[in-house]
Design a protein around this motif. Structure first.
Motif, PDB file in Angstrom:
ATOM      1  N   ASP A  48     -81.011 -20.826  20.581  1.00  0.00           N
ATOM      2  CA  ASP A  48     -79.598 -20.998  20.924  1.00  0.00           C
ATOM      3  C   ASP A  48     -78.799 -19.775  20.481  1.00  0.00           C
ATOM      4  OD1 ASP A  48     -76.754 -21.729  20.648  1.00  0.00           O
ATOM      5  OD2 ASP A  48     -77.451 -23.710  21.246  1.00  0.00           O
ATOM      6  N   PRO A  49     -78.149 -19.093  21.432  1.00  0.00           N
ATOM      7  CA  PRO A  49     -77.492 -17.822  21.090  1.00  0.00           C
ATOM      8  C   PRO A  49     -76.210 -17.996  20.279  1.00  0.00           C
ATOM      9  CG  PRO A  49     -77.123 -18.358  23.396  1.00  0.00           C
ATOM     10  CD  PRO A  49     -78.032 -19.422  22.857  1.00  0.00           C
ATOM     11  N   VAL A  50     -75.671 -19.201  20.211  1.00  0.00           N
ATOM     12  CA  VAL A  50     -74.406 -19.405  19.498  1.00  0.00           C
ATOM     13  C   VAL A  50     -74.622 -20.142  18.177  1.00  0.00           C
ATOM     14  CG1 VAL A  50     -72.078 -20.355  19.639  1.00  0.00           C
ATOM     15  CG2 VAL A  50     -73.213 -19.507  21.717  1.00  0.00           C
ATOM     16  N   THR A  51     -75.226 -21.327  18.265  1.00  0.00           N
ATOM     17  CA  THR A  51     -75.398 -22.120  17.046  1.00  0.00           C
ATOM     18  C   THR A  51     -76.724 -21.824  16.364  1.00  0.00           C
ATOM     19  OG1 THR A  51     -76.429 -23.939  18.233  1.00  0.00           O
ATOM     20  CG2 THR A  51     -74.049 -24.010  18.021  1.00  0.00           C
ATOM     21  N   GLY A  52     -77.582 -21.020  17.005  1.00  0.00           N
ATOM     22  CA  GLY A  52     -78.867 -20.670  16.401  1.00  0.00           C
ATOM     23  C   GLY A  52     -78.655 -19.762  15.202  1.00  0.00           C
ATOM     24  N   MET A  53     -79.748 -19.337  14.604  1.00  0.00           N
ATOM     25  CA  MET A  53     -79.619 -18.599  13.343  1.00  0.00           C
ATOM     26  C   MET A  53     -79.648 -17.090  13.559  1.00  0.00           C
ATOM     27  SD  MET A  53     -81.996 -21.169  11.103  1.00  0.00           S
ATOM     28  CE  MET A  53     -83.152 -21.629  12.384  1.00  0.00           C
ATOM     29  N   HIS A  54     -79.621 -16.660  14.822  1.00  0.00           N
ATOM     30  CA  HIS A  54     -79.921 -15.259  15.076  1.00  0.00           C
ATOM     31  C   HIS A  54     -78.817 -14.486  15.791  1.00  0.00           C
ATOM     32  CE1 HIS A  54     -83.769 -16.499  13.720  1.00  0.00           C
ATOM     33  NE2 HIS A  54     -84.060 -17.193  14.798  1.00  0.00           N
ATOM     34  N   HIS A  55     -77.584 -15.013  15.791  1.00  0.00           N
ATOM     35  CA  HIS A  55     -76.554 -14.331  16.578  1.00  0.00           C
ATOM     36  C   HIS A  55     -76.240 -12.936  16.038  1.00  0.00           C
ATOM     37  CE1 HIS A  55     -74.301 -16.521  13.458  1.00  0.00           C
ATOM     38  NE2 HIS A  55     -73.527 -15.463  13.464  1.00  0.00           N
TER      39      HIS A  55
END
Ligand SMILES: *Cc1c(COP(=O)(O)O)cnc(C)c1O
Length: 422
Positions: free
Chosen positions: A154-161
Motif C-alpha cells: 500500500d503506497p499510502v498506509t504501507g510502511m514504505h512511503h
C-alpha cells in the motif's frame, strides 16, 4: 543477557537505535510458550509472525533437522541437487492447486515475491511483450520489505512511503470492500476492472494476498471478489500472483486461501509457516505455461539463483512440518480456534474503544478506534502470560494450531481484559 549491548548495537524489526523500546530476553521456547530469561512463560499468540504452526521445540522437526545435519547442512544448488529439495518440492506440487507444477526455492518471503515478480516480467518479455511490465496491486496489501516487494505494498498506509521516489510505480486498486462470506457486486470490483481495461497492455500481473490481507490491515474479503479478479486476469491476458506467505498451510481454514474461491493463480508465493517456524525458507510456484514461456524466451533460463537456494536443512524441516501438519487434525484445530475466538472476543464489540472484532480460521483481530500504545498493551498482556505484538490500531492473534483450549482461553481472556479496559 547483555541488553545494553542489544540496545546499542542491534537493529530489531522496524526499530530505532536512539532510545529503543525494551526488548524481552528469551531463553527458550516449548509448546506454545516462549520462556523469558526470568522464567516467565508467555503463550505465543503470534506464532512468531504466522510461522510456528506446531509450537516450539517440536520433536519431529528437531529430529528432521538433526538427521539432515549429520549428512550436510548445505551445498550449492547450481548443478547439484539433493533428496530434501526433491521431497519438499514433490509435496508442494502435490498439495497446492494442480496447475502449479514448477517450484523455485527462495530464502525469505520478500525474496519469493521478488522472484514471482521477475517470473511475471520475464514471461511477458519472452512473449515479445516487454511493455507488459507493471503490476496491479491492492490498497492495504503487504508483500515484503525488499524493493520490488515494497513497490507493491500500500503506497499510502504501507510502511514504505519514504521510498516512494525510488520505487517502480505500479497501479493500485482500492482494498476489496465485500467481506469474507459476502457476495461481490459489480460496483465492488468496478475500479479494479477499469484499471485492467485501461492498462492491460502495460500490466504483467495482478498481485494480491488471497482472502486475508495481512500486515497491511488484517482484512478478510469476499471469495467471489477473488474469483472475479481471476476472471478479469484471464479476459485481459494478465498473470495472477497469489501471495500466500501469511495464509499458506491452513491459517485461513483452507490449506491455501485460494481454495476458498476455488481458483488457481499463475504464480504462488509461500513462506512464513513453510518450515513450521524453524528456519527461513520460501518458495514461488508457477504453472507450466509460465515456466515454458520464460524458458522459451531470449534468455532461455529464469534469471535468478540465490547462494543458499534449496538449503537442505530448511528443506528437510519443511518436509517434516508439512507431514506433521497433514497427518494431524489441522482442520478441526483451526475450526475450533475460529469458533473459540468468535465467542471469546465478541464482548469487545461493545467496548467504546473498539471499532471491529473479526476472526477467520486461526486468526483473531481486534481493530481499535485509535492506535494503541504498543508497549503499554504488550506489558499488560505479558502480566497475563501472553505474547502479542499490536500494530497501530490492530491487536491480533494467530496462535499455533496445537494450542490447548485452556491456553486459548487464557490468551483471549487477556485480550478482552486488557483491550476492554482501554
Ligand atoms: C511476511 C510477508 C511477506 C514477507 O516475508 P518475509 O519473510 O518477511 O520477507 C510477504 N508477503 C506477505 C503476505 C507476508 O505476510
Amino acid at each position: 543477557m547483555d541488553l545494553d549491548f542489544d540496545r546499542n548495537h542491534i537493529w530489531h524489526p522496524y526499530s530505532s537505535l536512539i532510545d529503543p523500546p525494551p526488548v524481552y530476553p528469551v531463553e527458550r521456547a516449548e509448546g506454545v510458550r516462549i520462556y523469558l530469561e526470568d522464567g516467565r512463560g508467555l503463550i505465543d499468540g503470534m506464532s512468531s509472525w504466522w510461522s510456528a504452526l506446531h509450537g516450539y521445540n517440536v520433536p519431529e522437526l528437531n529430529s528432521a533437522m538433526q538427521a539432515q545435519m549429520e549428512k550436510m547442512s548445505h551445498v550449492m544448488f547450481g548443478g547439484l541437487t539433493h533428496e530434501p529439495a526433491i521431497e519438499l518440492c514433490r509435496k508442494l506440487v502435490a498439495i497446492t492447486p494442480a496447475p502449479l507444477q514448477r517450484v523455485f526455492l527462495a530464502d525469505s518471503g520478500s525474496v519469493s515475491v521478488e522472484v514471482a515478480i521477475k517470473m511475471a516480467l520475464q514471461y511477458w518479455q519472452s512473449q515479445g511483450r516487454g511493455e507488459k511490465c507493471k503490476l496491479l496491486a491492492l490498497r492495504n496489501g503487504y508483500h515484503g520489505d525488499t524493493f520490488g516487494a515494497m513497490a507493491t505494498c500500500d503506497p499510502v498506509t504501507g510502511m514504505h512511503h519514504l521510498f516512494a521516489g525510488q520505487l517502480t510505480q505500479h497501479f493500485f486498486a482500492p482494498a476489496p470492500q465485500p467481506k469474507f462470506g459476502e457476495a461481490c457486486a459489480d460496483e465492488d470490483i468496478a475500479e479494479l476492472r477499469q484499471l485492467i481495461e485501461q492498462h492491460h497492455n502495460e500490466l504483467a500481473a495482478v498481485i494480491q494476498e488471497p482472502i486475508v490481507q495481512g500486515a497491511g490491515g488484517m482484512r478478510f474479503y469476499s471469495a467471489e471478489y477473488l474469483r472475479r479478479v481471476r476472471e478479469l486476469c484471464d479476459e485481459h491476458e494478465l498473470l495472477l500472483i497469489a501471495d500466500e506467505i501469511a495464509t499458506g498451510f491452513g491459517r485461513s481454514g483452507e490449506l491455501f486461501a485460494c481454495e476458498h474461491a476455488g481458483i488457481c493463480p499463475d504464480i504462488l508465493t509461500l513462506g512464513k509457516a513453510l518450515t513450521g517456524g524453524t528456519m527461513t525458507l520460501a518458495a514461488a510456484l508457477c504453472t507450466d505455461k509460465v515456466a515454458d514461456g520464460i524458458c522459451r524466451g531470449e534468455a532461455g533460463v529464469f534469471m535468478h539463483g540465490p547462494t543458499f537456494m534449496g538449503n537442505p536443512l530448511a528443506c528437510a524441516v519443511a518436509s517434516a512440518s508439512i507431514d506433521l501438519l497433514l497427518h494431524g487434525p489441522w482442520q478441526q484445530r483451526v475450526a475450533a480456534i475460529e469458533s473459540h475466538m468468535r465467542q471469546a472476543l465478541a464482548p469487545l464489540q461493545d467496548s467504546a474503544a473498539v471499532a471491529d472484532v473479526r476472526s477467520l480460521g486461526a486468526i483473531g483481530v481486534v481493530e481499535m478506534r485509535e492506535p494503541v500504545n504498543m508497549m503499554q498493551v504488550q506489558e499488560a498482556l505479558i502480566e497475563r502470560g501472553v505474547w502479542l505484538r499490536p500494530f497501530g490500531k490492530l491487536v491480533y492473534t494467530m496462535p499455533p494450531y496445537v494450542i490447548s483450549e485452556q491456553d486459548l482461553g487464557q490468551l483471549t481472556t487477556a485480550m478482552v481484559d486488557v483491550l476492554g479496559a482501554l
